[in-house]
Design an enzyme around this catalytic site. Structure first.
Site, PDB file in Angstrom:
ATOM      1  N   ASP A 192      -3.953   7.311  -0.202  1.00  0.00           N
ATOM      2  CA  ASP A 192      -4.704   6.832  -1.365  1.00  0.00           C
ATOM      3  C   ASP A 192      -5.279   5.456  -1.051  1.00  0.00           C
ATOM      4  O   ASP A 192      -5.060   4.900   0.022  1.00  0.00           O
ATOM      5  CB  ASP A 192      -3.801   6.798  -2.605  1.00  0.00           C
ATOM      6  CG  ASP A 192      -2.903   5.588  -2.625  1.00  0.00           C
ATOM      7  OD1 ASP A 192      -2.098   5.430  -1.691  1.00  0.00           O
ATOM      8  OD2 ASP A 192      -2.999   4.783  -3.575  1.00  0.00           O
TER       9      ASP A 192
ATOM     10  N   GLY B 212       0.817  -1.208   0.000  1.00  0.00           N
ATOM     11  CA  GLY B 212       0.000   0.000   0.000  1.00  0.00           C
ATOM     12  C   GLY B 212       0.847   1.252   0.000  1.00  0.00           C
ATOM     13  O   GLY B 212       1.853   1.315   0.676  1.00  0.00           O
ATOM     14  N   THR B 213       0.456   2.226  -0.809  1.00  0.00           N
ATOM     15  CA  THR B 213       1.087   3.545  -0.848  1.00  0.00           C
ATOM     16  C   THR B 213       0.002   4.513  -1.305  1.00  0.00           C
ATOM     17  O   THR B 213      -0.969   4.065  -1.915  1.00  0.00           O
ATOM     18  CB  THR B 213       2.240   3.587  -1.866  1.00  0.00           C
ATOM     19  OG1 THR B 213       1.738   3.130  -3.118  1.00  0.00           O
ATOM     20  CG2 THR B 213       3.388   2.678  -1.469  1.00  0.00           C
ATOM     21  N   THR B 214       0.041   5.779  -1.163  1.00  0.00           N
ATOM     22  CA  THR B 214       1.020   6.691  -0.595  1.00  0.00           C
ATOM     23  C   THR B 214       0.339   7.426   0.564  1.00  0.00           C
ATOM     24  O   THR B 214      -0.859   7.651   0.517  1.00  0.00           O
ATOM     25  CB  THR B 214       1.464   7.687  -1.693  1.00  0.00           C
ATOM     26  OG1 THR B 214       2.082   6.953  -2.758  1.00  0.00           O
ATOM     27  CG2 THR B 214       2.404   8.739  -1.181  1.00  0.00           C
TER      28      THR B 214
END
Length: 281
Positions: free
Chosen positions: A73, A56-58
């Site tokens: 996000d 998972g990002t950001t």
């Protein structure tokens, strides 16, 4: 029928740290140990687990007079594939702080849940709130406990922020995989899109922002990150999937509503569309 008595470990006075208690009496339940067991015999070479586990990002965070905003996000990726379009990466740590996760998604969510219990346990045992610095230090210790898996590619890099009741201001803390803790000033971002998000924050953040203005800046920073980083998901107008955005002030943690985020995202998209049309003329 009488209930079975609790084991002595649960009735003996001990540490105010729930993580230490769990490590002493049920270490296999710690996120790092659970993940290691799940990947034993599956990942093979170091780093292969990184290809299998969704990431998972950001995450972005910024301060404003009276508090702090954190936003993440909603996209999780597994290699080149989108593993999820609506994962949540920003969570309340307690009533006056929040934590965002980047890295191995499943392991990170377990770490956050343990951190939430850690803070609640301390409050119940000590009868007082842990200071914001104390919370940041507890999280650093937990991240350090995951170092073995981080070396195999299953890293968790959180971003922690909250309202300091003693200093009466919002503060932001970042970490590295070894548990190093660093206080950030004004704004910060972590994750694969952080390079682009930080560039946007540098240009958009300014002293004197109100809460609404800070939310707008956070959404715009994520929009810019999604524009250049394939692992970061931008606002999804068709599915109505917006970033998770939290505001923490002296009144506590508040998650921005979907309706409000929809309006902010629509305004950002409208402004960017008008800008592009102006360039074409």
């Amino acid at each position: 029928m009488t209930a079975a008595p609790l084991p002595p470990a649960f009735t003996t006075p001990g540490s105010s740290s729930f993580t230490e208690f769990l490590g002493a009496h049920a270490p296999e339940l710690l996120p790092g140990r659970r993940a290691a067991a799940q990947h034993t015999g599956h990942a093979g070479a170091a780093g292969q687990g990184e290809q299998l586990a969704p990431h998972g990002t950001t995450i972005v965070s910024l301060t404003f007079p009276g508090g702090v905003v954190m936003a993440g996000d909603r996209r999780a990726t597994a290699g080149s594939m989108i593993a999820s379009r609506d994962i949540e990466k920003v969570f309340p740590a307690d009533a006056w702080s929040c934590v965002g996760i980047a890295g191995s998604a499943g392991l990170a969510v377990e770490l956050v849940r343990l951190f939430q219990v850690e803070l609640e346990h301390y409050e119940k045992i000590e009868g007082a709130l842990l200071s914001l610095d104390g919370k940041a230090n507890r999280l650093a210790t937990m991240v350090r406990g995951n170092l073995g898996l981080a070396m195999q590619g299953l890293a968790v890099v959180p971003l922690f922020a909250g309202y300091d009741l003693a200093r009466q201001t919002g503060r932001i803390f970042s970490y590295d995989v070894t548990g190093g803790r660093y206080e950030e000033h004004e704004h910060h971002a972590v994750g694969s899109g952080s390079l682009f998000a930080r560039g946007a924050l540098k240009k958009l953040w300014r002293p004197g922002l109100d809460a609404d203005g800070a939310v707008r800046v956070a959404v715009e920073a994520l929009y810019d990150a999604a524009d250049d980083d394939s692992a970061t998901g931008g606002p999804d107008v068709v599915r109505r999937i917006w970033p998770v955005v939290a505001v923490v002030t002296a009144e506590g943690y508040v998650r921005v509503s979907e309706d409000d985020l929809g309006r902010v995202a629509a305004a950002v998209i409208a402004d960017r569309t008008a800008e592009q049309e102006g360039r074409r003329r």
